[in-house]
Design a protein around this motif. Structure first.
Motif, PDB file in Angstrom:
ATOM      1  N   LEU A   4       0.853  -1.214  -0.292  1.00 18.37           N
ATOM      2  CA  LEU A   4       0.016  -0.128   0.037  1.00 18.37           C
ATOM      3  C   LEU A   4       0.892   1.159   0.143  1.00 18.37           C
ATOM      4  O   LEU A   4       1.902   1.044   0.554  1.00 18.37           O
ATOM      5  N   HIS A   5       0.442   2.435  -0.498  1.00 13.40           N
ATOM      6  CA  HIS A   5       1.233   3.573  -0.290  1.00 13.40           C
ATOM      7  C   HIS A   5       0.240   4.729   0.077  1.00 13.40           C
ATOM      8  O   HIS A   5      -0.776   5.055  -0.423  1.00 13.40           O
ATOM      9  N   GLU A  33       6.062  -2.676   8.158  1.00 10.27           N
ATOM     10  CA  GLU A  33       7.113  -2.423   7.608  1.00 10.27           C
ATOM     11  C   GLU A  33       7.418  -2.674   6.063  1.00 10.27           C
ATOM     12  O   GLU A  33       7.558  -1.873   5.280  1.00 10.27           O
ATOM     13  N   ASN A  34       6.971  -3.975   5.667  1.00  8.65           N
ATOM     14  CA  ASN A  34       7.120  -4.426   4.370  1.00  8.65           C
ATOM     15  C   ASN A  34       5.853  -4.558   3.590  1.00  8.65           C
ATOM     16  O   ASN A  34       5.781  -4.860   2.404  1.00  8.65           O
ATOM     17  N   ILE A 102      -4.744  -4.226   3.853  1.00 10.05           N
ATOM     18  CA  ILE A 102      -3.694  -5.117   3.522  1.00 10.05           C
ATOM     19  C   ILE A 102      -4.339  -6.656   3.449  1.00 10.05           C
ATOM     20  O   ILE A 102      -3.971  -7.306   2.467  1.00 10.05           O
ATOM     21  N   GLU A 103      -5.052  -7.041   4.402  1.00 12.47           N
ATOM     22  CA  GLU A 103      -5.816  -8.243   4.225  1.00 12.47           C
ATOM     23  C   GLU A 103      -6.652  -8.729   2.886  1.00 12.47           C
ATOM     24  O   GLU A 103      -6.554  -9.498   2.134  1.00 12.47           O
ATOM     25  N   LYS A 104      -7.398  -7.327   2.537  1.00 12.19           N
ATOM     26  CA  LYS A 104      -8.307  -7.325   1.265  1.00 12.19           C
ATOM     27  C   LYS A 104      -7.309  -7.390   0.276  1.00 12.19           C
ATOM     28  O   LYS A 104      -7.354  -8.190  -0.771  1.00 12.19           O
TER      29      LYS A 104
END
Length: 111
Positions: A4-5, A33-34, A102-104
């Protein structure tokens, strides 16, 4: 997975709301972090002002930006080019929202 940004719309250190928005993002970003990157869109610098304009147009349309001077909120957080927060979120709320995104994104890439 593409991270993601996050982009923080920022009017300078003298603006306490902007300062605290960046602090919230720093805190939440350290947990992921990643999985995410983030940057500051400094609206009073050349490269930042162009990005601020582009995000404002994406949000309100070019006519509204040019003719009616509607701009993206300052401060605000855009995630992957979309407005996510127009006020400083509690760090826990920001972390939970990022966790969900993030999960999506992981699920979408598995399909």
């Amino acid at each position: 997975m593409t991270p993601l940004h996050l982009e923080v719309i920022y009017a300078g250190d003298q603006n306490l709301c902007c300062f605290y928005m960046v602090e919230a993002v720093k805190s939440a970003a350290s947990v992921f972090e990643n999985e995410l990157t983030w940057s500051i869109v400094e609206i009073f610098k050349k490269e930042g002002s162009r990005r601020f304009y582009d995000l404002s147009v994406a949000l309100y349309g070019e006519e509204n930006v040019r003719k009616y001077h509607r701009h993206a909120p300052i401060p605000s957080i855009f995630i992957d080019g979309k407005l996510a927060f127009s006020q400083i979120p509690p760090v826990e709320e920001l972390e939970e929202y990022l966790r969900l995104l993030i999960e999506k994104k992981r699920q979408d890439q598995e399909i």
